[in-house]
Design a protein around this motif. Structure first.
Motif, PDB file in Angstrom:
ATOM      1  N   HIS A  67     -40.555 -37.074  33.025  1.00 25.01           N
ATOM      2  CA  HIS A  67     -39.113 -37.117  33.248  1.00 25.01           C
ATOM      3  C   HIS A  67     -38.472 -35.896  32.592  1.00 25.01           C
ATOM      4  CE1 HIS A  67     -39.818 -41.008  34.795  1.00 25.01           C
ATOM      5  NE2 HIS A  67     -39.672 -41.711  33.690  1.00 25.01           N
ATOM      6  N   ARG A  68     -37.864 -35.061  33.409  1.00 27.20           N
ATOM      7  CA  ARG A  68     -37.248 -33.834  32.918  1.00 27.20           C
ATOM      8  C   ARG A  68     -36.199 -34.124  31.836  1.00 27.20           C
ATOM      9  NH1 ARG A  68     -38.141 -29.654  34.865  1.00 27.20           N
ATOM     10  NH2 ARG A  68     -37.209 -27.846  35.716  1.00 27.20           N
ATOM     11  N   LEU A  69     -35.452 -35.194  32.017  1.00 26.30           N
ATOM     12  CA  LEU A  69     -34.435 -35.563  31.046  1.00 26.30           C
ATOM     13  C   LEU A  69     -35.050 -35.803  29.662  1.00 26.30           C
ATOM     14  CD1 LEU A  69     -31.414 -36.217  30.700  1.00 26.30           C
ATOM     15  CD2 LEU A  69     -31.975 -38.591  31.234  1.00 26.30           C
ATOM     16  N   PHE A  70     -36.223 -36.387  29.636  1.00 24.17           N
ATOM     17  CA  PHE A  70     -36.902 -36.651  28.367  1.00 24.17           C
ATOM     18  C   PHE A  70     -37.603 -35.413  27.824  1.00 24.17           C
ATOM     19  CE2 PHE A  70     -36.129 -40.995  29.421  1.00 24.17           C
ATOM     20  CZ  PHE A  70     -36.126 -41.670  28.210  1.00 24.17           C
ATOM     21  N   THR A  71     -38.272 -34.661  28.691  1.00 26.21           N
ATOM     22  CA  THR A  71     -39.029 -33.497  28.207  1.00 26.21           C
ATOM     23  C   THR A  71     -38.120 -32.391  27.688  1.00 26.21           C
ATOM     24  OG1 THR A  71     -39.166 -32.567  30.438  1.00 26.21           O
ATOM     25  CG2 THR A  71     -41.016 -33.932  29.686  1.00 26.21           C
ATOM     26  N   ILE A  72     -36.871 -32.375  28.120  1.00 25.65           N
ATOM     27  CA  ILE A  72     -35.914 -31.395  27.603  1.00 25.65           C
ATOM     28  C   ILE A  72     -34.989 -32.042  26.576  1.00 25.65           C
ATOM     29  CG2 ILE A  72     -33.958 -29.917  28.214  1.00 25.65           C
ATOM     30  CD1 ILE A  72     -35.383 -29.462  30.927  1.00 25.65           C
ATOM     31  N   GLY A  73     -34.476 -33.217  26.890  1.00 27.17           N
ATOM     32  CA  GLY A  73     -33.474 -33.867  26.048  1.00 27.17           C
ATOM     33  C   GLY A  73     -33.963 -34.280  24.676  1.00 27.17           C
ATOM     34  N   ILE A  74     -35.135 -34.862  24.594  1.00 22.86           N
ATOM     35  CA  ILE A  74     -35.639 -35.341  23.295  1.00 22.86           C
ATOM     36  C   ILE A  74     -35.956 -34.173  22.356  1.00 22.86           C
ATOM     37  CG2 ILE A  74     -37.449 -36.673  22.129  1.00 22.86           C
ATOM     38  CD1 ILE A  74     -35.342 -38.401  23.587  1.00 22.86           C
ATOM     39  N   PRO A  75     -36.620 -33.105  22.798  1.00 22.77           N
ATOM     40  CA  PRO A  75     -36.804 -31.966  21.883  1.00 22.77           C
ATOM     41  C   PRO A  75     -35.483 -31.329  21.433  1.00 22.77           C
ATOM     42  CG  PRO A  75     -38.379 -31.826  23.665  1.00 22.77           C
ATOM     43  CD  PRO A  75     -37.423 -32.934  24.009  1.00 22.77           C
ATOM     44  N   VAL A  76     -34.488 -31.279  22.325  1.00 18.77           N
ATOM     45  CA  VAL A  76     -33.177 -30.757  21.936  1.00 18.77           C
ATOM     46  C   VAL A  76     -32.561 -31.651  20.869  1.00 18.77           C
ATOM     47  CG1 VAL A  76     -30.805 -30.389  22.746  1.00 18.77           C
ATOM     48  CG2 VAL A  76     -32.727 -29.500  24.076  1.00 18.77           C
ATOM     49  N   LEU A  77     -32.648 -32.960  21.047  1.00 18.94           N
ATOM     50  CA  LEU A  77     -32.129 -33.887  20.034  1.00 18.94           C
ATOM     51  C   LEU A  77     -32.907 -33.765  18.724  1.00 18.94           C
ATOM     52  CD1 LEU A  77     -31.326 -37.080  22.118  1.00 18.94           C
ATOM     53  CD2 LEU A  77     -29.707 -35.578  20.935  1.00 18.94           C
ATOM     54  N   CYS A  78     -34.194 -33.503  18.811  1.00 16.91           N
ATOM     55  CA  CYS A  78     -35.007 -33.314  17.610  1.00 16.91           C
ATOM     56  C   CYS A  78     -34.508 -32.084  16.837  1.00 16.91           C
ATOM     57  CB  CYS A  78     -36.475 -33.153  17.997  1.00 16.91           C
ATOM     58  SG  CYS A  78     -37.608 -33.315  16.632  1.00 16.91           S
ATOM     59  N   LEU A  79     -34.242 -31.006  17.549  1.00 16.22           N
ATOM     60  CA  LEU A  79     -33.712 -29.800  16.923  1.00 16.22           C
ATOM     61  C   LEU A  79     -32.334 -30.065  16.312  1.00 16.22           C
ATOM     62  CD1 LEU A  79     -34.107 -26.790  16.370  1.00 16.22           C
ATOM     63  CD2 LEU A  79     -33.068 -26.341  18.589  1.00 16.22           C
ATOM     64  N   LEU A  80     -31.488 -30.767  17.037  1.00 14.68           N
ATOM     65  CA  LEU A  80     -30.170 -31.118  16.508  1.00 14.68           C
ATOM     66  C   LEU A  80     -30.279 -32.017  15.276  1.00 14.68           C
ATOM     67  CD1 LEU A  80     -28.090 -31.713  19.748  1.00 14.68           C
ATOM     68  CD2 LEU A  80     -27.808 -29.875  18.080  1.00 14.68           C
ATOM     69  N   ASN A  81     -31.233 -32.944  15.282  1.00 14.31           N
ATOM     70  CA  ASN A  81     -31.471 -33.799  14.109  1.00 14.31           C
ATOM     71  C   ASN A  81     -31.821 -32.951  12.889  1.00 14.31           C
ATOM     72  OD1 ASN A  81     -33.103 -36.820  15.452  1.00 14.31           O
ATOM     73  ND2 ASN A  81     -31.066 -36.013  15.768  1.00 14.31           N
ATOM     74  N   LEU A  82     -32.670 -31.943  13.098  1.00 12.85           N
ATOM     75  CA  LEU A  82     -33.062 -31.070  11.988  1.00 12.85           C
ATOM     76  C   LEU A  82     -31.878 -30.270  11.456  1.00 12.85           C
ATOM     77  CD1 LEU A  82     -36.501 -29.757  13.258  1.00 12.85           C
ATOM     78  CD2 LEU A  82     -36.100 -31.294  11.345  1.00 12.85           C
ATOM     79  N   ILE A  83     -31.074 -29.732  12.363  1.00 14.59           N
ATOM     80  CA  ILE A  83     -29.923 -28.926  11.952  1.00 14.59           C
ATOM     81  C   ILE A  83     -28.897 -29.782  11.197  1.00 14.59           C
ATOM     82  CG2 ILE A  83     -27.937 -27.628  12.822  1.00 14.59           C
ATOM     83  CD1 ILE A  83     -29.837 -26.662  15.109  1.00 14.59           C
ATOM     84  N   VAL A  84     -28.549 -30.924  11.764  1.00 17.27           N
ATOM     85  CA  VAL A  84     -27.572 -31.803  11.113  1.00 17.27           C
ATOM     86  C   VAL A  84     -28.137 -32.331   9.793  1.00 17.27           C
ATOM     87  CG1 VAL A  84     -26.327 -33.993  11.322  1.00 17.27           C
ATOM     88  CG2 VAL A  84     -26.403 -32.420  13.247  1.00 17.27           C
ATOM     89  N   GLY A  85     -29.413 -32.692   9.780  1.00 13.95           N
ATOM     90  CA  GLY A  85     -30.047 -33.160   8.551  1.00 13.95           C
ATOM     91  C   GLY A  85     -30.029 -32.110   7.454  1.00 13.95           C
TER      92      GLY A  85
END
Length: 93
Positions: A67-85
Motif C-alpha cells: 500500500h503506497r499510503l503505508f510505504t510512504i506515510g509511515i516512514p514520513v511519520l517516523c521521521l516526524l516522530n524523531l524530529i518532534v521527539g
C-alpha cells in the motif's frame, strides 16, 4: 528535568511494542479473513509516536507493504516522530 527521560523512554518503547503487536494482530486476522483493524487506527497510533513500531511490524510481518499510503506515510511519520521527539527532549532538558 533529565530525570523524567527514562519514564518517557519506557513509555515510548511500550507504545511502539503495542503498535508492533497491532500489526501482527491485523496480519493474523487478514490471513483468517476476520474483522480487521482500520487503516486510520494505524496512522493515529503512528502519529502518536508509534511509527517505528508500525514500520518494524510492517516489515517483519510483510503487512501493508504494497500500500503506497503505508510505504510512504509511515516512514514520513517516523521521521516526524524523531524530529518532534528531539525538540521535546530539548524542551524538557
Amino acid at each position: 528535568m533529565i530525570s523524567s527521560f527514562p519514564p518517557l523512554f519506557a513509555l515510548f518503547i511500550l507504545w511502539n511494542l503495542a503498535a508492533f503487536l497491532m500489526v501482527m494482530l491485523d496480519k493474523r486476522r487478514a490471513r483468517r479473513n476476520e474483522w480487521r483493524i482500520r487503516e486510520q487506527t494505524f496512522f493515529v497510533c503512528a502519529a502518536a509516536f508509534g511509527a517505528s513500531g508500525v514500520l518494524l511490524g510492517m516489515h517483519v510481518f510483510r503487512h501493508k507493504t504494497r500500500h503506497r499510503l503505508f510505504t510512504i506515510g509511515i516512514p514520513v511519520l517516523c521521521l516526524l516522530n524523531l524530529i518532534v521527539g528531539y525538540f521535546l527532549m530539548k524542551l524538557i532538558a
